[in-house]
Design an enzyme around this catalytic site. Structure first.
Site, PDB file in Angstrom:
ATOM      1  N   HIS A  60       0.774  -1.112   0.005  1.00  0.00           N
ATOM      2  CA  HIS A  60      -0.046   0.008  -0.019  1.00  0.00           C
ATOM      3  C   HIS A  60       0.993   1.176  -0.034  1.00  0.00           C
ATOM      4  O   HIS A  60       1.916   1.139   0.600  1.00  0.00           O
ATOM      5  CB  HIS A  60      -0.640   0.026   1.343  1.00  0.00           C
ATOM      6  CG  HIS A  60      -1.862   0.979   1.416  1.00  0.00           C
ATOM      7  ND1 HIS A  60      -1.498   2.260   1.862  1.00  0.00           N
ATOM      8  CD2 HIS A  60      -3.156   0.979   1.218  1.00  0.00           C
ATOM      9  CE1 HIS A  60      -2.734   3.081   2.070  1.00  0.00           C
ATOM     10  NE2 HIS A  60      -3.841   2.254   1.404  1.00  0.00           N
ATOM     11  N   ASP A 120       3.620  -4.458   8.166  1.00  0.00           N
ATOM     12  CA  ASP A 120       2.263  -3.608   7.685  1.00  0.00           C
ATOM     13  C   ASP A 120       0.975  -4.630   8.075  1.00  0.00           C
ATOM     14  O   ASP A 120       0.872  -5.476   7.132  1.00  0.00           O
ATOM     15  CB  ASP A 120       2.389  -3.106   6.520  1.00  0.00           C
ATOM     16  CG  ASP A 120       0.784  -2.183   6.248  1.00  0.00           C
ATOM     17  OD1 ASP A 120      -0.101  -2.342   7.146  1.00  0.00           O
ATOM     18  OD2 ASP A 120       0.946  -1.608   5.164  1.00  0.00           O
ATOM     19  N   GLN A 157      -4.165  -5.363   7.043  1.00  0.00           N
ATOM     20  CA  GLN A 157      -5.180  -6.150   6.462  1.00  0.00           C
ATOM     21  C   GLN A 157      -5.077  -7.821   7.191  1.00  0.00           C
ATOM     22  O   GLN A 157      -5.886  -8.308   6.627  1.00  0.00           O
ATOM     23  CB  GLN A 157      -4.984  -6.128   5.065  1.00  0.00           C
ATOM     24  CG  GLN A 157      -5.218  -4.913   4.242  1.00  0.00           C
ATOM     25  CD  GLN A 157      -6.644  -4.183   4.270  1.00  0.00           C
ATOM     26  OE1 GLN A 157      -7.393  -4.960   4.682  1.00  0.00           O
ATOM     27  NE2 GLN A 157      -6.639  -3.176   3.894  1.00  0.00           N
ATOM     28  N   LYS A 164      -9.817  -0.882  11.062  1.00  0.00           N
ATOM     29  CA  LYS A 164     -10.195  -1.947   9.914  1.00  0.00           C
ATOM     30  C   LYS A 164     -10.381  -3.151  10.915  1.00  0.00           C
ATOM     31  O   LYS A 164     -10.582  -4.196  10.302  1.00  0.00           O
ATOM     32  CB  LYS A 164      -8.835  -2.093   9.197  1.00  0.00           C
ATOM     33  CG  LYS A 164      -8.669  -0.804   8.066  1.00  0.00           C
ATOM     34  CD  LYS A 164      -7.281  -1.428   7.500  1.00  0.00           C
ATOM     35  CE  LYS A 164      -6.815  -0.197   6.329  1.00  0.00           C
ATOM     36  NZ  LYS A 164      -7.725   0.461   5.584  1.00  0.00           N
ATOM     37  N   CYS A 220      -4.823   2.482  -3.495  1.00  0.00           N
ATOM     38  CA  CYS A 220      -3.539   2.907  -2.809  1.00  0.00           C
ATOM     39  C   CYS A 220      -2.473   1.988  -3.255  1.00  0.00           C
ATOM     40  O   CYS A 220      -1.689   1.870  -2.215  1.00  0.00           O
ATOM     41  CB  CYS A 220      -3.726   3.329  -1.633  1.00  0.00           C
ATOM     42  SG  CYS A 220      -4.957   4.506  -1.241  1.00  0.00           S
TER      43      CYS A 220
HETATM   44  N1  7TS Z   1      -1.608  -0.619   4.928  1.00  0.00           N
HETATM   45  C1  7TS Z   1      -2.538  -1.488   4.186  1.00  0.00           C
HETATM   46  C2  7TS Z   1      -2.031  -2.892   3.887  1.00  0.00           C
HETATM   47  C3  7TS Z   1      -3.755  -0.876   4.145  1.00  0.00           C
HETATM   48  O1  7TS Z   1      -4.777  -1.656   3.425  1.00  0.00           O
HETATM   49  C4  7TS Z   1      -3.913   0.405   4.322  1.00  0.00           C
HETATM   50  C5  7TS Z   1      -5.221   1.090   4.222  1.00  0.00           C
HETATM   51  C6  7TS Z   1      -3.080   1.126   5.198  1.00  0.00           C
HETATM   52  C7  7TS Z   1      -1.753   0.649   5.497  1.00  0.00           C
HETATM   53  C8  7TS Z   1      -3.176   2.632   5.866  1.00  0.00           C
HETATM   54  O2  7TS Z   1      -4.302   2.573   6.734  1.00  0.00           O
HETATM   55  P1  7TS Z   1      -4.643   3.600   7.623  1.00  0.00           P
HETATM   56  O3  7TS Z   1      -5.740   3.194   8.302  1.00  0.00           O
HETATM   57  O4  7TS Z   1      -3.581   4.481   7.969  1.00  0.00           O
HETATM   58  O5  7TS Z   1      -5.235   4.601   6.217  1.00  0.00           O
HETATM   59  N2  7TS Z   1      -5.919   0.555   3.210  1.00  0.00           N
HETATM   60  C9  7TS Z   1      -6.928   1.019   2.416  1.00  0.00           C
HETATM   61  C10 7TS Z   1      -7.753   0.405   1.544  1.00  0.00           C
HETATM   62  O6  7TS Z   1      -7.542  -0.834   1.085  1.00  0.00           O
HETATM   63  N3  7TS Z   1      -8.667   1.052   1.212  1.00  0.00           N
HETATM   64  O7  7TS Z   1      -8.912   2.047   1.822  1.00  0.00           O
HETATM   65  C11 7TS Z   1      -7.956   1.967   2.682  1.00  0.00           C
END
Ligand code: 7TS
Length: 418
Positions: A135, A212, A215, A238, A376
């Site tokens: 990402h 990371d 997910q 999430k 992203c």
């Molecule tokens: N890493 C992964 C693997 C992600 O899927 C996301 C967000 C992030 C980092 C960043 O997370 P945040 O909470 O700091 O924004 N992924 C997504 C997505 O797949 N659709 O919207 C956000």
């Protein structure tokens, strides 16, 4: 005063998706007159009533600043906040609560590591290894660091199925490699990365690994000690918790030698104009008033998942994934993107020659929420020769009926646009 709803009963529920659905009030909504089918869980999950009530309860009864008050409210707020830290420690199998740092989310977590560990221990000519699956949050902070210190980014390639090429990883790492940043589960394809193996390879060369887990945490049982991850981070929103709260786990020996991320209140033990002594872990990394209600809400979200039993959740979500994959194989115009055997939570696809945004927009008219776009992960899309995909992503409240509704609506989308 009501007893805080911070501690859900420990007894395990039998996984009953219809019953679970009732725990999430938003799922009663209608969108364009149709029952909401929420399949955009990789972007953010919905929140169970227990989480909403915990936040409500906190602001109604205990709102106060933490770690500094001598009064009752401050003591209660501190207990609830630190209680949440302990829940998170237990949930990911960390050794000590001092290894659990609250941040805004996965993005801030990676930036924290890049700007503290990275700025101190990575220099000119050094290399940082990431993968094609990342990402943007696990790409851009490392690029910024590379620019700042004169280091270079190296990328582990994937095969056409969307799996990492481990043999290539072995060729990429060398004496200059100072850090590896790798996702546990791909947000765009759902690929589960063989982390244990990768971490072992990295550690044989003394390379610390930042995982990371954004997910992975909602779908897999994660134990940071078993993985031997040096850093593991994720976002609360999430995993059924609030937005604006996330976690960085770091091994104590790393956190101790890292400089602070931001300066301010609570991260110090003493300040003079000449010199500041920093606070002990984990407070050294938590400058200023944190998202107290968010941390409490995240703790309750993890309690909720624990009552469902993560192993049962993983099995159930796998069943849903298999069901959806089977249905998609019956649809000639649907092309699945990413064929990894090990996958969690996500199916990416394209429908005939239709643009993903058009598909997503028509599905919304049927009450079905999916994500359409590059997720992203633009470098991954480029590697796959695509601009965008449609992505459905599952949570524990989704059902086979949701999958049936999706495929009915996809069929109608083909009729309308195809
Ligand atoms: N890493 C992964 C693997 C992600 O899927 C996301 C967000 C992030 C980092 C960043 O997370 P945040 O909470 O700091 O924004 N992924 C997504 C997505 O797949 N659709 O919207 C956000």
């Amino acid at each position: 005063m009501k007893t805080p709803p911070y501690n859900l009963q420990e007894e395990k529920m039998v996984l009953d998706p219809e019953k679970i659905k009732k725990d999430f009030p938003i799922l009663n909504r209608k969108i364009h007159g149709k029952p909401l089918v929420y399949l955009d869980n990789a972007a953010t999950t919905q929140k169970p009533l227990a989480v909403i009530e915990a936040i409500h309860h906190y602001y109604l009864n205990e709102n106060s600043n933490i770690h500094r008050g001598v009064h009752t409210l401050s003591e209660q707020a501190t207990l609830a906040y630190e209680g949440a830290r302990e829940k998170i420690r237990a949930f990911i199998g960390a050794k000590e609560t001092s290894e659990i740092i609250f941040v805004r989310g996965a993005t801030e977590g990676i930036n924290l590591i890049a700007q503290t560990y990275g700025r101190k221990f990575i220099g000119s000519g050094d290399e940082i290894v990431i993968s094609t699956l990342e990402h943007h949050s696990n790409i851009v902070p490392w690029q910024i660091l590379c620019e700042q210190v004169g280091a270079k980014l190296r990328v582990i390639p994937i095969n056409d199925k969307g799996e990492l090429l481990i043999e290539d990883l072995k060729k990429i790492i060398n004496a200059k490699t100072k850090l590896m940043g790798i996702t546990h589960v791909s947000n765009a394809l759902g690929t589960i990365v063989p982390l244990k193996e990768i971490i072992k390879i990295a550690h044989e060369q003394n390379i610390p690994v930042v995982v990371d887990g954004a997910q992975a945490i909602p779908h897999l049982k994660v134990n940071v000690q078993e993985l031997d991850a040096d850093f593991y981070l994720f976002s609360g929103h999430k995993v059924y918790g609030p937005t604006g709260i996330g976690v960085v786990y770091g091994k104590k020996n790393f956190l101790e030698i890292m400089p602070p991320y931001q300066g301010g209140g609570d991260m110090i033990s003493s300040v003079t104009f000449e010199k500041t002594e920093y606070n002990i872990l984990p407070f050294k990394f938590e400058a200023g008033t944190p998202h107290i209600a968010g941390a409490i809400g995240l703790g309750v979200a993890l309690d909720y998942l624990k009552t469902l039993d993560l192993e049962k959740v993983a099995l159930y979500e796998n069943e849903l994934l298999s069901y959806a994959l089977e249905k998609s194989s019956e649809m000639a115009d649907l092309q699945i993107i990413g064929q990894s055997v090990d996958r969690a939570g996500v199916i990416s696809f394209n429908l005939a020659q239709l643009h993903a945004h058009d598909v997503g927009t028509v599905l919304d008219r049927h009450g079905i929420a999916i994500r359409a776009g590059h997720h992203c992960a633009m470098p991954l899309m480029k590697r796959l020769g695509l601009e965008a995909t449609c992505r459905v992503s599952f949570a524990v409240y989704n059902t086979k009926e949701d999958v049936d509704s999706l495929f009915k609506a996809l069929q109608k989308t083909l009729e309308v646009l195809g």
